[in-house]
Scaffold this motif. Structure first.
Motif, PDB file in Angstrom:
ATOM      1  N   PRO A 164      -0.999   4.074   0.901  1.00  0.00           N
ATOM      2  CA  PRO A 164      -1.305   5.254   0.084  1.00  0.00           C
ATOM      3  C   PRO A 164      -2.786   5.424  -0.236  1.00  0.00           C
ATOM      4  O   PRO A 164      -3.212   6.509  -0.648  1.00  0.00           O
ATOM      5  CB  PRO A 164      -0.492   5.014  -1.189  1.00  0.00           C
ATOM      6  CG  PRO A 164      -0.325   3.533  -1.255  1.00  0.00           C
ATOM      7  CD  PRO A 164      -0.205   3.088   0.173  1.00  0.00           C
ATOM      8  N   ASN A 165      -3.594   4.376  -0.054  1.00  0.00           N
ATOM      9  CA  ASN A 165      -5.025   4.506  -0.310  1.00  0.00           C
ATOM     10  C   ASN A 165      -5.738   5.319   0.761  1.00  0.00           C
ATOM     11  O   ASN A 165      -6.806   5.870   0.509  1.00  0.00           O
ATOM     12  CB  ASN A 165      -5.667   3.122  -0.439  1.00  0.00           C
ATOM     13  CG  ASN A 165      -5.478   2.537  -1.821  1.00  0.00           C
ATOM     14  OD1 ASN A 165      -6.183   2.899  -2.750  1.00  0.00           O
ATOM     15  ND2 ASN A 165      -4.499   1.644  -1.960  1.00  0.00           N
ATOM     16  N   SER A 166      -5.153   5.399   1.946  1.00  0.00           N
ATOM     17  CA  SER A 166      -5.758   6.195   3.012  1.00  0.00           C
ATOM     18  C   SER A 166      -4.903   7.385   3.406  1.00  0.00           C
ATOM     19  O   SER A 166      -5.418   8.373   3.929  1.00  0.00           O
ATOM     20  CB  SER A 166      -6.024   5.329   4.255  1.00  0.00           C
ATOM     21  OG  SER A 166      -4.809   4.788   4.756  1.00  0.00           O
ATOM     22  N   SER A 167      -3.613   7.311   3.151  1.00  0.00           N
ATOM     23  CA  SER A 167      -2.682   8.325   3.640  1.00  0.00           C
ATOM     24  C   SER A 167      -2.090   9.147   2.499  1.00  0.00           C
ATOM     25  O   SER A 167      -1.544   8.596   1.535  1.00  0.00           O
ATOM     26  CB  SER A 167      -1.538   7.647   4.408  1.00  0.00           C
ATOM     27  OG  SER A 167      -0.435   8.513   4.552  1.00  0.00           O
ATOM     28  N   LEU A 172       2.263  10.247  -1.546  1.00  0.00           N
ATOM     29  CA  LEU A 172       3.366  11.071  -2.048  1.00  0.00           C
ATOM     30  C   LEU A 172       4.646  10.251  -2.145  1.00  0.00           C
ATOM     31  O   LEU A 172       5.466  10.474  -3.042  1.00  0.00           O
ATOM     32  CB  LEU A 172       3.560  12.339  -1.216  1.00  0.00           C
ATOM     33  CG  LEU A 172       4.168  12.293   0.190  1.00  0.00           C
ATOM     34  CD1 LEU A 172       5.688  12.255   0.159  1.00  0.00           C
ATOM     35  CD2 LEU A 172       3.720  13.522   0.980  1.00  0.00           C
ATOM     36  N   ASP A 173       4.832   9.267  -1.238  1.00  0.00           N
ATOM     37  CA  ASP A 173       5.987   8.374  -1.338  1.00  0.00           C
ATOM     38  C   ASP A 173       5.932   7.553  -2.616  1.00  0.00           C
ATOM     39  O   ASP A 173       6.881   7.522  -3.398  1.00  0.00           O
ATOM     40  CB  ASP A 173       6.036   7.423  -0.132  1.00  0.00           C
ATOM     41  CG  ASP A 173       6.508   8.096   1.135  1.00  0.00           C
ATOM     42  OD1 ASP A 173       7.379   8.986   1.050  1.00  0.00           O
ATOM     43  OD2 ASP A 173       6.012   7.736   2.218  1.00  0.00           O
ATOM     44  N   VAL A 174       4.811   6.871  -2.828  1.00  0.00           N
ATOM     45  CA  VAL A 174       4.678   5.993  -3.988  1.00  0.00           C
ATOM     46  C   VAL A 174       4.794   6.790  -5.274  1.00  0.00           C
ATOM     47  O   VAL A 174       5.507   6.409  -6.221  1.00  0.00           O
ATOM     48  CB  VAL A 174       3.345   5.214  -3.928  1.00  0.00           C
ATOM     49  CG1 VAL A 174       3.117   4.427  -5.220  1.00  0.00           C
ATOM     50  CG2 VAL A 174       3.335   4.263  -2.727  1.00  0.00           C
ATOM     51  N   SER A 175       4.113   7.923  -5.347  1.00  0.00           N
ATOM     52  CA  SER A 175       4.168   8.779  -6.530  1.00  0.00           C
ATOM     53  C   SER A 175       5.596   9.254  -6.792  1.00  0.00           C
ATOM     54  O   SER A 175       6.062   9.264  -7.941  1.00  0.00           O
ATOM     55  CB  SER A 175       3.243   9.986  -6.342  1.00  0.00           C
ATOM     56  OG  SER A 175       3.431  10.952  -7.342  1.00  0.00           O
ATOM     57  N   ALA A 176       6.309   9.634  -5.736  1.00  0.00           N
ATOM     58  CA  ALA A 176       7.681  10.127  -5.899  1.00  0.00           C
ATOM     59  C   ALA A 176       8.605   9.007  -6.371  1.00  0.00           C
ATOM     60  O   ALA A 176       9.462   9.236  -7.234  1.00  0.00           O
ATOM     61  CB  ALA A 176       8.186  10.709  -4.578  1.00  0.00           C
ATOM     62  N   GLU A 325      -3.117  -0.469  -8.447  1.00  0.00           N
ATOM     63  CA  GLU A 325      -1.970  -1.362  -8.634  1.00  0.00           C
ATOM     64  C   GLU A 325      -1.285  -1.645  -7.299  1.00  0.00           C
ATOM     65  O   GLU A 325      -0.905  -2.780  -7.009  1.00  0.00           O
ATOM     66  CB  GLU A 325      -0.984  -0.725  -9.609  1.00  0.00           C
ATOM     67  CG  GLU A 325       0.262  -1.552  -9.883  1.00  0.00           C
ATOM     68  CD  GLU A 325      -0.014  -2.850 -10.621  1.00  0.00           C
ATOM     69  OE1 GLU A 325       0.866  -3.735 -10.613  1.00  0.00           O
ATOM     70  OE2 GLU A 325      -1.115  -2.987 -11.213  1.00  0.00           O
ATOM     71  N   TRP A 326      -1.135  -0.599  -6.491  1.00  0.00           N
ATOM     72  CA  TRP A 326      -0.512  -0.785  -5.173  1.00  0.00           C
ATOM     73  C   TRP A 326      -1.321  -1.765  -4.325  1.00  0.00           C
ATOM     74  O   TRP A 326      -0.752  -2.683  -3.716  1.00  0.00           O
ATOM     75  CB  TRP A 326      -0.385   0.563  -4.453  1.00  0.00           C
ATOM     76  CG  TRP A 326       0.403   0.461  -3.181  1.00  0.00           C
ATOM     77  CD1 TRP A 326       1.734   0.679  -3.007  1.00  0.00           C
ATOM     78  CD2 TRP A 326      -0.104   0.057  -1.896  1.00  0.00           C
ATOM     79  NE1 TRP A 326       2.095   0.446  -1.710  1.00  0.00           N
ATOM     80  CE2 TRP A 326       0.989   0.057  -1.005  1.00  0.00           C
ATOM     81  CE3 TRP A 326      -1.353  -0.298  -1.423  1.00  0.00           C
ATOM     82  CZ2 TRP A 326       0.851  -0.279   0.339  1.00  0.00           C
ATOM     83  CZ3 TRP A 326      -1.496  -0.651  -0.079  1.00  0.00           C
ATOM     84  CH2 TRP A 326      -0.410  -0.629   0.788  1.00  0.00           C
ATOM     85  N   TYR A 330       0.149  -5.186  -2.693  1.00  0.00           N
ATOM     86  CA  TYR A 330       0.673  -5.115  -1.330  1.00  0.00           C
ATOM     87  C   TYR A 330      -0.360  -5.055  -0.209  1.00  0.00           C
ATOM     88  O   TYR A 330       0.009  -5.035   0.969  1.00  0.00           O
ATOM     89  CB  TYR A 330       1.592  -3.869  -1.196  1.00  0.00           C
ATOM     90  CG  TYR A 330       2.573  -3.705  -2.328  1.00  0.00           C
ATOM     91  CD1 TYR A 330       3.452  -4.723  -2.665  1.00  0.00           C
ATOM     92  CD2 TYR A 330       2.616  -2.510  -3.062  1.00  0.00           C
ATOM     93  CE1 TYR A 330       4.360  -4.573  -3.721  1.00  0.00           C
ATOM     94  CE2 TYR A 330       3.521  -2.347  -4.095  1.00  0.00           C
ATOM     95  CZ  TYR A 330       4.388  -3.373  -4.426  1.00  0.00           C
ATOM     96  OH  TYR A 330       5.278  -3.221  -5.453  1.00  0.00           O
ATOM     97  N   ASP A 331      -1.629  -5.020  -0.541  1.00  0.00           N
ATOM     98  CA  ASP A 331      -2.643  -4.735   0.481  1.00  0.00           C
ATOM     99  C   ASP A 331      -2.753  -5.809   1.551  1.00  0.00           C
ATOM    100  O   ASP A 331      -3.382  -5.592   2.588  1.00  0.00           O
ATOM    101  CB  ASP A 331      -4.020  -4.530  -0.192  1.00  0.00           C
ATOM    102  CG  ASP A 331      -4.891  -3.544   0.560  1.00  0.00           C
ATOM    103  OD1 ASP A 331      -4.343  -2.703   1.301  1.00  0.00           O
ATOM    104  OD2 ASP A 331      -6.119  -3.618   0.421  1.00  0.00           O
ATOM    105  N   ASN A 332      -2.146  -6.943   1.321  1.00  0.00           N
ATOM    106  CA  ASN A 332      -2.256  -8.051   2.290  1.00  0.00           C
ATOM    107  C   ASN A 332      -1.582  -7.725   3.625  1.00  0.00           C
ATOM    108  O   ASN A 332      -1.832  -8.400   4.631  1.00  0.00           O
ATOM    109  CB  ASN A 332      -1.679  -9.335   1.716  1.00  0.00           C
ATOM    110  CG  ASN A 332      -0.177  -9.227   1.422  1.00  0.00           C
ATOM    111  OD1 ASN A 332       0.248  -8.313   0.708  1.00  0.00           O
ATOM    112  ND2 ASN A 332       0.605 -10.146   1.937  1.00  0.00           N
ATOM    113  N   LYS A 333      -0.746  -6.693   3.653  1.00  0.00           N
ATOM    114  CA  LYS A 333      -0.105  -6.319   4.909  1.00  0.00           C
ATOM    115  C   LYS A 333      -0.693  -5.044   5.514  1.00  0.00           C
ATOM    116  O   LYS A 333      -0.142  -4.491   6.465  1.00  0.00           O
ATOM    117  CB  LYS A 333       1.399  -6.129   4.711  1.00  0.00           C
ATOM    118  CG  LYS A 333       2.174  -7.431   4.477  1.00  0.00           C
ATOM    119  CD  LYS A 333       3.677  -7.193   4.468  1.00  0.00           C
ATOM    120  CE  LYS A 333       4.445  -8.483   4.271  1.00  0.00           C
ATOM    121  NZ  LYS A 333       5.908  -8.268   4.255  1.00  0.00           N
TER     122      LYS A 333
END
Length: 337
Positions: A164-167, A172-176, A325-326, A330-333
């Motif tokens: 979500p940091n680039s896309s 919109l997925d995370v926000s939803a 927060e995301w 989760y950024d390790n993947k």
């Protein structure tokens, strides 16, 4: 012969003068790259005197670039960027309010709420899950029907989704999910989903492309990309999860301080015209002008009934905190950009 030479010389001079008179607009966009030539061509059919110079990247990258250029803007117009990004730019004073011709024909959901709007909407893109039916059968995986299904350990290593940091699609997925499930339950769901993710991609369309080619079984993406790939023969099933779909307005705005204001206004006028709406409907089932959209192949007929009641103002004001927060969790993947 002399008359022919004179005529040819005059024609060449006229063409050269026309080229010199052409105004050039630098237009930042997150529109799918394959559609940019079509957008410019259709616009130029009506306005051949304006040349579009595209600067294209994913939503997060274009948003970050615009913010970085705040004190020295390089773009004239943003044509095709998430509404939440434009709300953020508006709050930074970076957009020039403008009421384009035809504004009254837009749905209220597809315009900034101010009397003179800072942005106007084009179409909406909505979330979808792209499932490779061949790979699902080979791996004995059930067809998911809900977002919660994707946290089932049976899918471990078989799911790809956008960062979500680039896309914009990732955001919109995370926000939803946070809006639908509540913040605590939303993050708990994403913790479980993360266990099944093989990687987070830079772009929103890539997970579906990977599913289409068999690089992954399941790609969390958006309906436009899945529908187009399925139409081209990819072995995809498009799943529209039962809890509801995140979605975003794709919108247009004038960058404050442009030296080409008249041409920028011309482009924004055209961007919400009926001709433009019919063009958007070639790929998107929901467009900003009611009564224009016709069914799109491989989209559900009730697309507007499946999307959630998205609080764009909440998403925009909490965007930075959500992304931080995301990334922390989760950024390790995430794949390298």
């Amino acid at each position: 012969m002399k008359q022919l030479k004179k005529a040819l010389a005059l024609a060449a001079l006229t063409a050269a003068m026309g080229a010199q008179a052409q105004t050039e607009l630098t237009v930042y966009t997150a529109v799918e790259a394959e559609d940019l030539a079509k957008y410019a061509e259709r616009f130029n059919e009506a306005h051949p005197d304006i040349k579009i110079n595209w600067v294209r990247d994913s939503t997060g990258v274009i948003t970050a670039r615009l913010l970085a250029e705040k004190e020295n803007p390089q773009a004239d117009v943003v044509w095709g960027l998430a509404g939440t990004s434009l709300l953020l730019l508006k709050n930074e004073g970076m957009l020039a309010p403008y009421a384009p011709e035809g504004l009254d024909a837009l749905s209220p959901k597809f315009r900034d709420s101010d009397e003179t709007p800072s942005w106007v909407g084009m179409d909406a893109w909505m979330a979808a899950i792209c499932v490779n039916t061949v790979e699902a059968e080979a791996n004995n995986l059930p067809m998911p029907t809900s977002w919660q299904d994707l946290a089932n350990p049976v899918y471990q290593g078989h799911v790809v989704m956008p960062n979500p940091n680039s896309s914009g699609t990732g955001f919109l997925d995370v926000s939803a999910w946070l809006q639908m499930m509540g913040e605590d339950s939303g993050w708990t769901f994403m913790d479980g989903l993360h266990q099944n993710i093989s990687r987070y991609t830079h772009s929103g369309s890539k997970p579906c492309k990977m599913a289409a080619s068999g690089e992954t079984t399941i790609g969390v993406s958006f309906a436009f990309r899945g529908a187009r790939l399925k139409e081209q023969g990819a072995p995809l099933e498009l799943v529209f999860p039962s809890e509801g779909l995140g979605w975003e307005v794709e919108a247009t705005a004038i960058v404050n301080g442009t030296d080409n204001l008249e041409a920028a206004q011309t482009l924004v006028n055209w961007s919400i015209s009926r001709d433009a709406m019919e063009m958007y409907n070639e790929g998107y089932a929901i467009v900003g002008m009611p009564g224009v959209a016709k069914p799109v192949q491989n989209f559900p007929a009730n697309a507007e009934e499946l999307i959630i009641d998205n609080d764009f103002a909440w998403a925009a004001s909490n965007r930075e905190a959500i992304l931080a927060e995301w990334a922390n969790r989760y950024d390790n993947k995430s794949e390298a950009e």
